[in-house]
Design an enzyme around this catalytic site. Structure first.
Site, PDB file in Angstrom:
ATOM      1  N   HIS B 333      13.986  46.679 -23.635  1.00  0.00           N
ATOM      2  CA  HIS B 333      12.711  46.561 -22.940  1.00  0.00           C
ATOM      3  C   HIS B 333      12.186  45.146 -23.168  1.00  0.00           C
ATOM      4  O   HIS B 333      11.636  44.868 -24.242  1.00  0.00           O
ATOM      5  CB  HIS B 333      11.710  47.591 -23.473  1.00  0.00           C
ATOM      6  CG  HIS B 333      12.076  49.005 -23.143  1.00  0.00           C
ATOM      7  ND1 HIS B 333      12.077  50.007 -24.081  1.00  0.00           N
ATOM      8  CD2 HIS B 333      12.458  49.578 -21.982  1.00  0.00           C
ATOM      9  CE1 HIS B 333      12.438  51.155 -23.498  1.00  0.00           C
ATOM     10  NE2 HIS B 333      12.677  50.913 -22.230  1.00  0.00           N
ATOM     11  N   ARG B 486      12.476  45.108 -27.717  1.00  0.00           N
ATOM     12  CA  ARG B 486      11.737  46.189 -28.374  1.00  0.00           C
ATOM     13  C   ARG B 486      12.628  47.019 -29.306  1.00  0.00           C
ATOM     14  O   ARG B 486      12.252  48.106 -29.698  1.00  0.00           O
ATOM     15  CB  ARG B 486      11.095  47.105 -27.318  1.00  0.00           C
ATOM     16  CG  ARG B 486       9.983  46.474 -26.489  1.00  0.00           C
ATOM     17  CD  ARG B 486       8.667  46.376 -27.257  1.00  0.00           C
ATOM     18  NE  ARG B 486       8.240  47.614 -27.850  1.00  0.00           N
ATOM     19  CZ  ARG B 486       7.439  48.510 -27.263  1.00  0.00           C
ATOM     20  NH1 ARG B 486       6.997  48.289 -26.040  1.00  0.00           N
ATOM     21  NH2 ARG B 486       7.069  49.608 -27.889  1.00  0.00           N
ATOM     22  N   GLN B 487      13.802  46.556 -29.605  1.00  0.00           N
ATOM     23  CA  GLN B 487      14.734  47.285 -30.491  1.00  0.00           C
ATOM     24  C   GLN B 487      15.255  48.554 -29.832  1.00  0.00           C
ATOM     25  O   GLN B 487      15.603  49.518 -30.520  1.00  0.00           O
ATOM     26  CB  GLN B 487      14.086  47.609 -31.842  1.00  0.00           C
ATOM     27  CG  GLN B 487      13.241  46.534 -32.433  1.00  0.00           C
ATOM     28  CD  GLN B 487      13.949  45.188 -32.504  1.00  0.00           C
ATOM     29  OE1 GLN B 487      15.160  45.129 -32.630  1.00  0.00           O
ATOM     30  NE2 GLN B 487      13.192  44.110 -32.379  1.00  0.00           N
ATOM     31  N   HIS B 488      15.280  48.561 -28.516  1.00  0.00           N
ATOM     32  CA  HIS B 488      15.803  49.715 -27.786  1.00  0.00           C
ATOM     33  C   HIS B 488      17.114  49.275 -27.132  1.00  0.00           C
ATOM     34  O   HIS B 488      17.193  49.055 -25.933  1.00  0.00           O
ATOM     35  CB  HIS B 488      14.773  50.208 -26.767  1.00  0.00           C
ATOM     36  CG  HIS B 488      13.435  50.485 -27.394  1.00  0.00           C
ATOM     37  ND1 HIS B 488      12.236  50.365 -26.734  1.00  0.00           N
ATOM     38  CD2 HIS B 488      13.119  50.880 -28.659  1.00  0.00           C
ATOM     39  CE1 HIS B 488      11.236  50.674 -27.554  1.00  0.00           C
ATOM     40  NE2 HIS B 488      11.747  50.985 -28.723  1.00  0.00           N
ATOM     41  N   ILE B 489      18.133  49.159 -27.950  1.00  0.00           N
ATOM     42  CA  ILE B 489      19.388  48.508 -27.567  1.00  0.00           C
ATOM     43  C   ILE B 489      20.262  49.523 -26.839  1.00  0.00           C
ATOM     44  O   ILE B 489      20.728  50.496 -27.440  1.00  0.00           O
ATOM     45  CB  ILE B 489      20.131  47.998 -28.816  1.00  0.00           C
ATOM     46  CG1 ILE B 489      19.162  47.320 -29.782  1.00  0.00           C
ATOM     47  CG2 ILE B 489      21.247  47.047 -28.413  1.00  0.00           C
ATOM     48  CD1 ILE B 489      19.736  47.124 -31.178  1.00  0.00           C
TER      49      ILE B 489
END
Lengths: 167, 554
Positions: B333, B486-489
């Protein structure tokens, strides 16, 4: 004379941060005062400067001691700079008349130390980057300033939902 | 040259007659990576009677030590700081100075903050457990952008619920994701900030409770949230679920866990089945594991890294990478944010850090034109950040304290969760740098396309409007053209029906390796507009069921 390492400063500070109830001022254990090799006169100078910068008469002496010890580890020429800053504020008290520090280019080093002193008291951390030393969390003045509304992060507000009401 | 596997297909025979070398281990299933997905899958398999070995590259640490690390940290805003770091299993580290573990090769730095430790990265999260909206699975068919998933929302609905029950999820039910059963957890009461923002933005904006795995009552042997406002980097009381709890549950179910086990190579047989997993312990002693089924759950960067490292004459580009898809289509994101001072005190910092959001822009025909997004409203304490801001501005004395109170009471921050389209150029590869064990480190390429930039423009327009409605002053948008992750890999192990464009099939199985499965966010072909853990965990349970189904007569 006990000469505490950087790590020991952290351990001492962590110790009192962890021993209390969230949101309450916890005195730094007096047992630590005077055990870290910091001369009392230096702590007195630090407190004198701090009182002017913070505009509070009552500041915790034991926390001051820990801040001085950390500052000596983290900041170059701290003792000499502190002496100069103390003298400058005595000679030119009007430097603190404004809301924001602006000592001018001639006293940039003294202003930098003033900012470091304030940062230590209000954030609980002395220095930055590789030289940063944690001193305290809940006793940081920023947390004390809002203690009637907020508890320091990682501590409890009470039963689930107790934060629902207006602070 | 490939290495032939032991000619043993019957696991009972393996257990009873194959005597491993002292360094060797045998299990029905070996799982690489003890985060929330790997652990949930391992638990399900063990509960069904399978012998499961769970390998974790990082160490085992307890919550108490981590909480102490946080409280004694000089870098409290760095969510990685409380977590242990070792050169033997390095991960990105940012303070006191960045370690540059992830080599940056693209126009935008991709600063992933994942943890190599038992339990994985969900140790530091806000327990956000969102379902996708149904149309997220068909964006190509509906809007002509992105890719369609090989499965639908309906295929996952029951698995979503299963994970919600395990982890204790509550929230606003009318959030765009249909439910056949109510949330298993009552929602956590709203903070005063949330109430005021909700009231003042209505009806133009609808602020809703986030879906979170956060206890509002005792659940799973864990207490209710008491509002410590420290969900990130660590909940001090385990009121929120996380991978460390999942790993504990796996172990309690009989899963054998080996920590400090850095898997460095997958070995295959002549059929392409994975015949062995090799790992180093932290003394660099090599160990070999044989298993009927291999599951990779080492996150969406480390799993591609392992696949790319596992080359052979037959698979010269690495395992599961015959068509050069491994590591591509990295999505996250790409976030833009805003902060401002509300015209009334709302006192962020009381209760959970991320309790509510605006979901009005997650789906619609506009998705053909620009990226959809959700707007997250932070309730994290702003005391530390405004204090640093004021000190940098030179404040001192009474004015400093007045301003600390003023800004701490009023500072509001929003950040978007905006969908990024899959782009094969955005990818994970191997860098030329080697870690302490001699293994390559990841190299990242991340760019932001026009679709997302248009989404950012739409987001900023809403930020401006929201600030206006809340009487905002001191409005600061994040830098134009800059995007944080956002660390939403997601995307690097994408599932799909076509092996030419995907790494895994609809069950998370590698197309060319019958007994190799992957779980975690990497298998998700699109990132949607919400935090991705619930979907990844639901997929992991679905994969577990598939493995059980296929091996029940094994």
């Amino acid at each position: 004379m006990v000469n505490f390492t950087r790590r020991r400063v952290i351990q001492i500070a962590g110790g009192f941060a962890l021993t209390g109830v969230a949101g309450r001022w916890l005195a730094v254990p007096e047992a630590f005062a005077g055990q870290n090799g910091v001369p009392a006169e230096e702590v007195d100078d630090f407190l004198a400067v701090s009182r002017k910068l913070i505009m509070r008469d009552e500041l915790d002496g034991n926390l001051a001691n820990a801040l001085v010890h950390a500052s000596k580890l983290a900041l170059d020429s701290f003792t000499e700079q502190l002496t100069r800053l103390k003298a400058l504020l005595a000679e030119q008290p009007a430097l603190l008349d404004g809301e924001q520090l602006d000592f001018g280019a001639a006293f940039a080093a003294e202003e930098a130390l003033a900012r470091n002193v304030l940062s230590g008291w209000y954030t609980g951390v002395v220095g930055s980057g590789d030289q940063a030393i944690y001193v305290t969390h809940i006793n940081a003045l920023s947390n004390q300033v809002v203690a009637d509304k907020l508890v320091p992060t990682s501590f409890s507000y009470g039963p689930c939902g107790s934060w629902h009401r207006a602070p | 040259m490939y290495i032939a596997a032991p000619k043993v297909s019957d696991r009972r025979f393996q257990r009873e007659y194959v005597i491993p070398m002292s360094n060797d281990k045998v299990a029905d299933v070996v799982v690489v990576g003890a985060g929330i997905c790997g652990s949930l899958l391992a638990t399900r398999l063990a509960r069904a009677g399978r012998s499961v070995l769970l390998l974790e590259s990082g160490p085992r640490k307890g919550r108490g030590e981590l909480v102490q690390n946080y409280r004694e940290s000089a870098f409290k805003s760095d969510y990685m700081a409380p977590y242990p770091y070792s050169e033997m299993a390095p991960h990105p580290r940012f303070s006191p100075t960045p370690n540059d573990y992830l080599e940056q090769a693209g126009p935008h730095a991709y600063q992933a903050q994942y943890i190599r430790m038992l339990g994985g990265t969900s140790w530091h999260w806000a327990a956000q457990m969102w379902r996708y909206v149904p149309n997220d699975f068909r964006t190509q068919s509906l809007y002509g952008v992105g890719v369609d998933w090989p499965i639908s929302y309906d295929d996952l609905e029951d698995y979503y619920y299963q994970v919600e029950v395990i982890t204790g999820v509550g929230g606003e039910p009318d959030n765009g994701s249909p439910r056949t059963k109510p949330f298993p957890m009552e929602r956590v009461p709203a903070s005063y900030l949330q109430q005021r923002v909700t009231e003042r933005l209505a009806p133009e904006y609808r602020v809703i409770d986030d879906a979170t795995a956060r206890n509002s009552r005792s659940y799973g042997g864990r207490p209710a949230c008491c509002g410590n406002n420290n969900c990130m980097p660590i909940c001090p009381i385990d009121a929120q679920y996380h991978g460390g709890i999942a790993a504990q549950e796996a172990e309690a179910e009989g899963v054998e866990i080996v920590t400090e086990a850095v898997v460095y190579r997958l070995e295959h047989d002549i059929q392409g089945r994975i015949s062995a997993v090799h790992y180093y312990d932290w003394d660099k002693v090599s160990h070999k594991v044989t298993a009927q089924t291999v599951v990779l759950a080492a996150n969406a960067i480390e799993t591609p890294k392992l696949l790319l490292m596992s080359t052979s004459d037959r698979f010269e580009n690495g395992i599961a990478n015959a068509r050069d898809n491994v590591g591509r289509n990295l999505c996250d994101h790409p976030a833009v944010g805003v902060s401002f001072d509300v015209d009334e005190p709302v006192w962020p910092g009381r209760g959970p850090v991320s309790p509510c959001s605006i979901g009005d822009f997650r789906d619609g025909e506009f998705r053909a034109e620009h990226a959809p997004f959700r707007l997250d409203i932070s309730n994290g304490s702003k005391v530390a950040s405004v204090t640093k801001e004021l000190l940098a501005e030179g404040y001192h004395g009474r004015a400093l304290e007045e301003q600390v109170r003023f800004r701490s009471a009023r500072r509001l921050a929003l950040k978007n969760a905006m969908e990024q389209l899959p782009d094969p150029n955005n990818r994970v590869t191997l860098s030329a740098t080697r870690d302490a064990l001699g293994l390559p480190t990841p190299r990242m390429y991340w760019d932001i396309g026009a679709y997302e930039r248009r989404g950012a423009e739409a987001t900023r327009a809403h930020y401006t409007r929201i600030a206006e409605m809340l009487g905002g002053t001191n409005v600061k948008h994040s830098k134009e053209g800059a995007f944080s992750n956002r660390q939403h890999i997601t995307g690097t192990l994408s599932m799909g029906n076509d092996p030419a464009t995907s790494v895994t099939d609809a069950w998370g199985r590698a197309h060319d390796h019958e007994n190799l499965f992957m779980v975690g966010t990497g298998v998700m072909p699109t990132v949607g507009t919400c935090n991705v853990t619930l979907t990844a965990a639901a997929l992991a349970l679905r994969t577990a069921d598939r493995i059980l189904e296929e091996t029940q007569h094994g």
